[in-house]
Design a protein around this motif. Structure first.
Motif, PDB file in Angstrom:
ATOM      1  N   THR A 104      32.297  37.370  39.568  1.00  0.00           N
ATOM      2  CA  THR A 104      33.393  36.685  38.879  1.00  0.00           C
ATOM      3  C   THR A 104      34.627  37.590  38.781  1.00  0.00           C
ATOM      4  OG1 THR A 104      31.825  35.323  37.644  1.00  0.00           O
ATOM      5  CG2 THR A 104      34.038  35.489  36.736  1.00  0.00           C
ATOM      6  N   ASP A 108      38.268  37.017  40.564  1.00  0.00           N
ATOM      7  CA  ASP A 108      39.522  36.978  39.800  1.00  0.00           C
ATOM      8  C   ASP A 108      40.500  38.040  40.291  1.00  0.00           C
ATOM      9  OD1 ASP A 108      38.728  34.846  38.264  1.00  0.00           O
ATOM     10  OD2 ASP A 108      38.240  36.008  36.470  1.00  0.00           O
ATOM     11  N   GLU A 111      42.008  36.964  43.561  1.00  0.00           N
ATOM     12  CA  GLU A 111      42.975  35.881  43.366  1.00  0.00           C
ATOM     13  C   GLU A 111      44.307  36.440  42.825  1.00  0.00           C
ATOM     14  OE1 GLU A 111      42.557  32.136  43.725  1.00  0.00           O
ATOM     15  OE2 GLU A 111      41.266  33.101  45.183  1.00  0.00           O
ATOM     16  N   ILE A 112      44.221  37.396  41.911  1.00  0.00           N
ATOM     17  CA  ILE A 112      45.443  38.016  41.377  1.00  0.00           C
ATOM     18  C   ILE A 112      46.170  38.742  42.507  1.00  0.00           C
ATOM     19  CG2 ILE A 112      46.354  39.843  39.862  1.00  0.00           C
ATOM     20  CD1 ILE A 112      44.016  39.168  37.919  1.00  0.00           C
ATOM     21  N   THR A 125      49.274  30.984  39.628  1.00  0.00           N
ATOM     22  CA  THR A 125      47.938  31.588  39.669  1.00  0.00           C
ATOM     23  C   THR A 125      47.865  32.812  38.766  1.00  0.00           C
ATOM     24  OG1 THR A 125      47.632  30.841  41.943  1.00  0.00           O
ATOM     25  CG2 THR A 125      46.214  32.635  41.216  1.00  0.00           C
ATOM     26  N   ILE A 129      45.316  33.051  35.453  1.00  0.00           N
ATOM     27  CA  ILE A 129      44.237  34.028  35.297  1.00  0.00           C
ATOM     28  C   ILE A 129      44.511  34.983  34.140  1.00  0.00           C
ATOM     29  CG2 ILE A 129      42.895  35.866  36.411  1.00  0.00           C
ATOM     30  CD1 ILE A 129      43.325  34.414  39.070  1.00  0.00           C
ATOM     31  N   ARG A 133      42.000  34.696  30.560  1.00  0.00           N
ATOM     32  CA  ARG A 133      40.799  35.540  30.528  1.00  0.00           C
ATOM     33  C   ARG A 133      40.695  36.303  29.210  1.00  0.00           C
ATOM     34  NH1 ARG A 133      40.637  32.296  34.354  1.00  0.00           N
ATOM     35  NH2 ARG A 133      39.736  32.821  36.372  1.00  0.00           N
ATOM     36  N   GLU A 137      36.883  40.250  29.859  1.00  0.00           N
ATOM     37  CA  GLU A 137      37.032  39.877  31.269  1.00  0.00           C
ATOM     38  C   GLU A 137      38.159  40.682  31.908  1.00  0.00           C
ATOM     39  OE1 GLU A 137      35.526  35.213  31.431  1.00  0.00           O
ATOM     40  OE2 GLU A 137      37.477  35.616  30.567  1.00  0.00           O
ATOM     41  N   ILE A 141      38.164  43.076  35.119  1.00  0.00           N
ATOM     42  CA  ILE A 141      39.049  42.760  36.253  1.00  0.00           C
ATOM     43  C   ILE A 141      39.875  43.990  36.642  1.00  0.00           C
ATOM     44  CG2 ILE A 141      41.118  41.426  36.934  1.00  0.00           C
ATOM     45  CD1 ILE A 141      39.895  39.062  35.245  1.00  0.00           C
ATOM     46  N   ARG A 288      39.497  27.555  42.671  1.00  0.00           N
ATOM     47  CA  ARG A 288      39.589  28.763  41.835  1.00  0.00           C
ATOM     48  C   ARG A 288      38.893  28.569  40.486  1.00  0.00           C
ATOM     49  NH1 ARG A 288      44.799  29.472  42.080  1.00  0.00           N
ATOM     50  NH2 ARG A 288      45.310  28.401  40.153  1.00  0.00           N
ATOM     51  N   SER A 292      35.384  30.428  39.722  1.00  0.00           N
ATOM     52  CA  SER A 292      35.487  31.524  38.750  1.00  0.00           C
ATOM     53  C   SER A 292      34.785  31.231  37.431  1.00  0.00           C
ATOM     54  CB  SER A 292      36.952  31.875  38.474  1.00  0.00           C
ATOM     55  OG  SER A 292      37.602  30.821  37.791  1.00  0.00           O
ATOM     56  N   ARG A 293      34.556  29.967  37.115  1.00  0.00           N
ATOM     57  CA  ARG A 293      33.964  29.649  35.801  1.00  0.00           C
ATOM     58  C   ARG A 293      32.511  29.180  35.864  1.00  0.00           C
ATOM     59  NH1 ARG A 293      37.124  32.629  32.906  1.00  0.00           N
ATOM     60  NH2 ARG A 293      36.312  31.670  31.001  1.00  0.00           N
TER      61      ARG A 293
END
Length: 337
Positions: A104, A108, A111-112, A125, A129, A133, A137, A141, A288, A292-293
């Motif tokens: 996860t 994330d 994606e960032i 996006t 995120i 979060r 989290e 990340i 996404r 991610s969830r």
């Protein structure tokens, strides 16, 4: 008896102040990575690729289990499973399956990175995120971001954004949020509610720095009470005040934060609904959120979705997506509850 064990399961997932988990993807029982690896190898070698088997296996295993399958696959096939999947799959299905081969936090972080790398920034996006979060989290990340990209998340965010928008995102990335306390501090609640009002609606202009520090440093349960109290000072609630006071990406960010403080799973449910029903379905957003969830709170997102829209998320997915992409999303959402 089942009720008791389910309750204990929920308890065990909520140790150490973290948000409780409501995953749709849970560890498969009687898990046999060698058997799964053999099934995937056969599915990839089949003429025309047996996508259904790949979907059935990988959506019903957790990330930790998928990693074990990948190790077993490499031992068997003397090939890297992720590369093999890349070669065998394409389009939206490939995107989802490759997403499932990341943890996860890795997903994330990627994606960032994708939202700030290259020309222009995908602010939508980035905001979704960073503003949704939890502190825990975000700590994870940041760590993973550095491992994957050899760069500091803070530096990348700072280099790609500006003004108060940058200040807010950086404040969140600095993960200074207080842990929830067992003691309710009514004085502090009142003080913060008053400060938010004094920094915005009460004056001409907005003292954004005050908003940022309160919203990035206080615990979530504290802020929920602050927003309730805020209504006794301001003629507008917090979300209405944000719309009146600030614009653009800063407004979007504050709104996402407040919506997530109030009910994070409802926020994601609304995003999913908007993404699936918009013209040119925003597939990336759907992918996404679901990827991610699914090991975090997708089960709760599904129940918020149903109570908000009167239709299950699964039903909406059936209506707005098709083919293997539909199958893989439904696999991750699990059966309707």
């Amino acid at each position: 008896m089942a009720m008791i064990s389910e309750f204990l399961g929920q308890l065990s997932l909520n140790i150490g102040g973290q948000d409780p988990l409501f995953p749709t993807v849970v560890p498969a029982v009687d898990f046999d990575p060698d058997k799964d690896a053999a099934r995937i190898e056969t599915a990839i070698k089949t003429k025309g690729v047996d996508e259904q088997t790949i979907i059935d296996v990988l959506t019903k295993r957790t990330y930790a289990q998928r990693r074990e399958i990948a190790f077993a696959y490499e031992r068997r096939a003397k090939k890297d499973m992720i590369s093999a999947l890349k070669g065998a799959l394409s389009g939206s299905l490939e995107t989802v399956i490759l997403g499932l081969m990341k943890s996860t936090a890795q997903f994330d972080a990627s994606e960032i990175r994708g939202s700030i790398k290259g020309l222009g920034t995908d602010e939508e996006t980035l905001i979704e995120i960073l503003c949704s979060r939890s502190n825990d989290e975000l700590v994870e990340i940041k760590k993973v971001y550095k491992e994957l990209f050899k760069k500091e998340l803070e530096k990348d965010v700072a280099g790609d954004t500006s003004g108060n928008f940058a200040k807010l995102l950086l404040a969140l990335v600095q993960t200074k949020r207080a842990e929830p306390s067992s003691i309710t501090d009514y004085e502090k609640i009142d003080e913060d509610a008053r400060a938010l009002y004094d920094a915005g609606i009460k004056i001409k202009g907005t003292d954004v720095a005050t908003w940022i520090s309160i919203m990035s440093e206080r615990s979530v349960p504290h802020l929920q009470k602050v927003f309730q109290k805020y209504k006794s000072y301001s003629p507008y609630d917090m979300q209405e005040s944000i719309v009146k006071e600030v614009k653009g990406d800063l407004q979007t960010s504050f709104l996402v934060l407040v919506q997530c403080f109030e009910n994070k799973q409802l926020y994601f449910a609304k995003r999913l609904n908007e993404a699936m029903k918009s013209k040119g379905a925003k597939e990336k957003m759907v992918t996404r959120i679901i990827v991610s969830r699914c090991e975090v709170d997708l089960k709760k997102i599904c129940s918020e979705y149903k109570s908000c829209f009167g239709q299950s998320l699964q039903q909406t997915i059936m209506e707005h997506t098709k083919g293997d992409y539909q199958k893989v999303l439904l696999g991750l959402c699990g059966p309707e509850q």
